[in-house]
Scaffold this active site. Structure first.
Site, PDB file in Angstrom:
ATOM      1  N   ASP A  29     -12.322  -9.792 -26.038  1.00 29.25           N
ATOM      2  CA  ASP A  29     -13.266  -9.927 -24.915  1.00 29.25           C
ATOM      3  C   ASP A  29     -14.667 -10.292 -25.395  1.00 29.25           C
ATOM      4  O   ASP A  29     -15.256 -11.260 -24.928  1.00 29.25           O
ATOM      5  CB  ASP A  29     -13.335  -8.636 -24.090  1.00 29.25           C
ATOM      6  CG  ASP A  29     -11.964  -8.194 -23.617  1.00 29.25           C
ATOM      7  OD1 ASP A  29     -11.055  -9.041 -23.626  1.00 29.25           O
ATOM      8  OD2 ASP A  29     -11.804  -7.023 -23.265  1.00 29.25           O
ATOM      9  N   GLY A  60       0.849  -1.192   0.000  1.00 32.42           N
ATOM     10  CA  GLY A  60       0.000   0.000   0.000  1.00 32.42           C
ATOM     11  C   GLY A  60       0.874   1.227   0.000  1.00 32.42           C
ATOM     12  O   GLY A  60       2.042   1.152   0.375  1.00 32.42           O
ATOM     13  N   HIS A  96       8.559  -7.269  -3.288  1.00 35.61           N
ATOM     14  CA  HIS A  96       7.376  -7.629  -4.082  1.00 35.61           C
ATOM     15  C   HIS A  96       7.624  -8.896  -4.906  1.00 35.61           C
ATOM     16  O   HIS A  96       8.318  -8.849  -5.907  1.00 35.61           O
ATOM     17  CB  HIS A  96       7.008  -6.466  -5.004  1.00 35.61           C
ATOM     18  CG  HIS A  96       6.460  -5.306  -4.253  1.00 35.61           C
ATOM     19  ND1 HIS A  96       5.115  -5.174  -3.969  1.00 35.61           N
ATOM     20  CD2 HIS A  96       7.066  -4.254  -3.665  1.00 35.61           C
ATOM     21  CE1 HIS A  96       4.931  -4.077  -3.254  1.00 35.61           C
ATOM     22  NE2 HIS A  96       6.093  -3.496  -3.066  1.00 35.61           N
ATOM     23  N   GLU A 112       5.538 -10.371  -6.717  1.00 35.76           N
ATOM     24  CA  GLU A 112       4.660 -10.419  -7.887  1.00 35.76           C
ATOM     25  C   GLU A 112       5.259  -9.746  -9.120  1.00 35.76           C
ATOM     26  O   GLU A 112       4.741  -9.908 -10.216  1.00 35.76           O
ATOM     27  CB  GLU A 112       3.290  -9.787  -7.543  1.00 35.76           C
ATOM     28  CG  GLU A 112       3.290  -8.286  -7.285  1.00 35.76           C
ATOM     29  CD  GLU A 112       3.687  -7.885  -5.862  1.00 35.76           C
ATOM     30  OE1 GLU A 112       4.308  -8.709  -5.169  1.00 35.76           O
ATOM     31  OE2 GLU A 112       3.408  -6.741  -5.451  1.00 35.76           O
ATOM     32  N   LYS A 139      -7.254 -10.211 -18.436  1.00 35.91           N
ATOM     33  CA  LYS A 139      -7.126 -10.243 -19.900  1.00 35.91           C
ATOM     34  C   LYS A 139      -6.341 -11.473 -20.404  1.00 35.91           C
ATOM     35  O   LYS A 139      -6.764 -12.140 -21.343  1.00 35.91           O
ATOM     36  CB  LYS A 139      -6.419  -8.963 -20.355  1.00 35.91           C
ATOM     37  CG  LYS A 139      -6.392  -8.759 -21.842  1.00 35.91           C
ATOM     38  CD  LYS A 139      -7.609  -8.014 -22.267  1.00 35.91           C
ATOM     39  CE  LYS A 139      -7.619  -7.714 -23.749  1.00 35.91           C
ATOM     40  NZ  LYS A 139      -8.796  -6.917 -24.094  1.00 35.91           N
ATOM     41  N   CYS A 148       5.128  -6.223   1.791  1.00 34.90           N
ATOM     42  CA  CYS A 148       5.435  -4.807   1.924  1.00 34.90           C
ATOM     43  C   CYS A 148       4.575  -4.173   3.031  1.00 34.90           C
ATOM     44  O   CYS A 148       4.689  -4.527   4.187  1.00 34.90           O
ATOM     45  CB  CYS A 148       5.277  -4.108   0.574  1.00 34.90           C
ATOM     46  SG  CYS A 148       5.978  -2.448   0.566  1.00 34.90           S
ATOM     47  N   TYR A 149       3.661  -3.287   2.677  1.00 38.19           N
ATOM     48  CA  TYR A 149       2.802  -2.669   3.691  1.00 38.19           C
ATOM     49  C   TYR A 149       2.093  -3.754   4.510  1.00 38.19           C
ATOM     50  O   TYR A 149       1.933  -3.630   5.731  1.00 38.19           O
ATOM     51  CB  TYR A 149       1.759  -1.768   3.020  1.00 38.19           C
ATOM     52  CG  TYR A 149       0.896  -1.000   3.995  1.00 38.19           C
ATOM     53  CD1 TYR A 149       1.242   0.285   4.394  1.00 38.19           C
ATOM     54  CD2 TYR A 149      -0.274  -1.563   4.514  1.00 38.19           C
ATOM     55  CE1 TYR A 149       0.455   0.990   5.306  1.00 38.19           C
ATOM     56  CE2 TYR A 149      -1.057  -0.873   5.419  1.00 38.19           C
ATOM     57  CZ  TYR A 149      -0.691   0.403   5.803  1.00 38.19           C
ATOM     58  OH  TYR A 149      -1.465   1.097   6.700  1.00 38.19           O
TER      59      TYR A 149
END
Ligand code: XMP
Length: 530
Positions: A244, A72, A186, A188, A384, A99-100
């Site tokens: 989509d 965050g 992080h 990710e 996506k 992290c946060y």
């Protein structure tokens, strides 16, 4: 038409509620929160992003295998900083704070978090002192991606500090008995090379997930859901040629067959051969009932003399709705409307949790709020890339699956500073075709977020061809890399590719005598020119 249509939608909660195995990401406002959920899914575990304020009873009801607390932007000491409720750490469900998320956990449990004099942003070096359970079998030294100012100086009682970095005395910690884990970096982002391994360790070893979820497994589930929702009602779907709406339409067709009719409004602002490709795929290959409306004439009529970008968008949007409504009426006004709403739209529109507002112009070419349809949104839980996987699973042609985003108002917003006319559309279409053709041949199509041409409508420049002076159109090449269109960088296309593109455009399109390259990133530019 836009790939994202907007009309009111049901809330996101409960999307994954029936799944037996999921790991929930609680969002503390970090810029990478969505990405965490995506990575967890890539590891083979269904994941949803939920507000950190979610009702604890709801979490208990869903009984996820694990919780991840996101990063965050705030300092844990800032006024109004999102607080971590201690009960979340007492549910008997493994928790990973990132992290946060880790700092909030440490603060809650009596460790020491302080603002450091120097922040740590970007690539950093992680030194693993003890591997513990979370970092087992990983190298002692590794690089990782950090983005923080507050730092953990001391782990809470009962925790083991596992690793440090130059600015973080405690960059990873765990309390295996309580099932609580934290990392300052992080996992990710791609710049943390062992990030995937750490997430896998958490999901598989610590949470005990069986790691078998795939985007394709959504197909059967959605087919059942659609059947249940629609019964024997009639369904209509506006096809745009984008991935989509195509995938959404195929899922619905698989579920209810000919109860579905697709409507493809060709506004004459598509790229070369695009309309034909949509028709060939849906009507000829998949045998989906399809009404293709050739509406070029009426759109061009309405665009006569118009140059102002927002006015163009309004006109095209309104005309699109009118055309679509006529078709719906001709079909006896089906009760259900298919929309290719994605999970990121759900999150961005606050459907998941009062977060950021969606970019309004993205809905141009969409349908208004007051249309009397009930929505069928089979992609509401997918990102996506997952929609693409489902598309491949359903056998959608690669060309449609990997199509770059294309704006609802189409080529009309790429003829700038001058009227949109049929002749100019032809020139732009031909130029665009040359660019796409060369980019595909160079194998670069997929690495570019978008690549297209812009035609400054009223501008002519002098050139010389043979022994003759020419006075022709300028074509602008615009190619960008991006992850989400919020920011973008101009693509460094190879010089020889640019040279081929320019000489082909000038040789093959008599009206064009100059080609230029746009080297503006976003910000300060936008991707489109208007
Ligand atoms: P900009 O130009 O704002 O575009 O950087 C960001 C992304 O949005 C697309 N775009 C649109 N899409 N209707 C759409 O459906 C529109 O009016 C529209 N304008 C821009 C653009 O192509 C890029 O992907």
């Amino acid at each position: 038409m836009a790939e994202t249509l907007t009309t009111p939608r049901p809330p996101a909660a409960g999307v994954g509620a029936t799944r037996s195995e999921e790991v929930l990401v609680l969002d503390f406002g970090g810029q990478y929160s969505q990405l965490i959920a995506r990575r967890v899914r890539e590891c083979g575990v269904f994941s949803e992003l939920l507000p950190h304020t979610i009702d604890i009873e709801e979490i208990k009801r869903r009984a996820p295998r694990g919780l991840i607390l996101s990063g965050g932007p705030a300092s844990v000491y800032a006024d109004g900083a999102p607080r971590l409720r201690g009960e979340l750490l007492e549910l008997g469900i493994p928790v990973l704070g990132i992290c946060y998320g880790m700092q909030a956990m440490v603060l809650e449990l009596g460790g020491r978090v302080e603002g450091a004099s120097v922040g740590e942003f970007g690539r950093s070096h992680l030194h693993v002192r003890e591997h513990g359970r979370l970092l087992a079998e990983l190298p002692d030294e590794q690089s990782c991606w950090m983005s923080h100012r507050d730092t953990v100086y001391e782990a809470p009682p009962g925790f083991t500090a596992l690793a440090s970095s130059s600015e973080s005395p405690v960059a990873a910690l765990e309390n295996t008995e309580r099932g609580l884990y934290g990392i300052q970096f992080h996992p990710e982002v791609v710049h943390t090379p062992y990030g995937g391994a750490i997430l896998t360790r958490f999901l598989e070893d610590i949470c005990g997930c069986d790691m078998s979820w795939t985007a394709a497994s959504v197909v059967e589930e959605q087919v059942a859901r659609i059947r249940e929702q629609v019964g024997n009602g009639r369904v209509i779907c506006g096809l745009s040629g984008g991935v989509d709406s195509s995938v959404a339409a195929l899922l619905v067709h698989k579920a209810v067959g000919d109860q579905l009719t697709c409507v493809f409004v060709d506004h004459g602002l598509m790229r070369k051969n695009e309309g034909e490709q949509v028709i060939a795929a849906f009507r000829d290959h998949y045998k989906v009932p399809l009404v293709a409306v050739d509406a070029e004439q009426r759109f061009l009529e309405r665009l006569k003399g118009v140059t102002e970008p927002e006015q163009k968008r309004k006109i095209i949007g309104a005309e699109f709705i009118r055309t679509f409504e006529e078709q719906a009426a001709a079909l006896g006004n089906p009760k259900y409307l298919v929309q290719g709403t994605l999970y990121s739209d759900v999150i961005e529109s606050g459907g998941g949790h009062g977060a950021a507002t969606i970019k309004s112009h993205h809905n141009v070419g969409g349908l208004p709020d007051d249309l009397e349809f009930e929505l069928v949104e089979p992609l509401r839980m997918l990102f996506k890339d997952e929609v693409r996987q489902v598309g491949l699973e359903l056998g959608l042609p690669e060309r449609l699956v990997w199509r770059q985003p294309f704006p609802g108002p189409g080529l009309a917003i790429r003829i700038v500073g001058g009227e949109v006319t049929k002749d100019r559309l032809e020139i732009l279409r031909d130029a665009d075709y040359v660019l796409q053709d060369e980019i595909r041949s160079a194998g670069m199509y997929r690495e570019l977020w978008q690549s297209f041409c812009v035609l400054p409508g009223d501008l002519r420049t002098v050139g010389v061809q043979g022994d003759e002076r020419t006075y022709g159109y300028v074509v602008v090449i615009r190619a960008v890399t991006s992850d989400d269109a919020m920011t973008a960088d101009w693509a460094r296309l190879p010089y020889d590719l640019l040279e081929r593109v320019a000489s082909r455009m000038i040789n093959e399109i008599p009206q064009v005598n100059r080609v230029v390259l746009d080297i503006t990133s976003k910000p300060p530019g936008t991707i489109e020119w208007e």
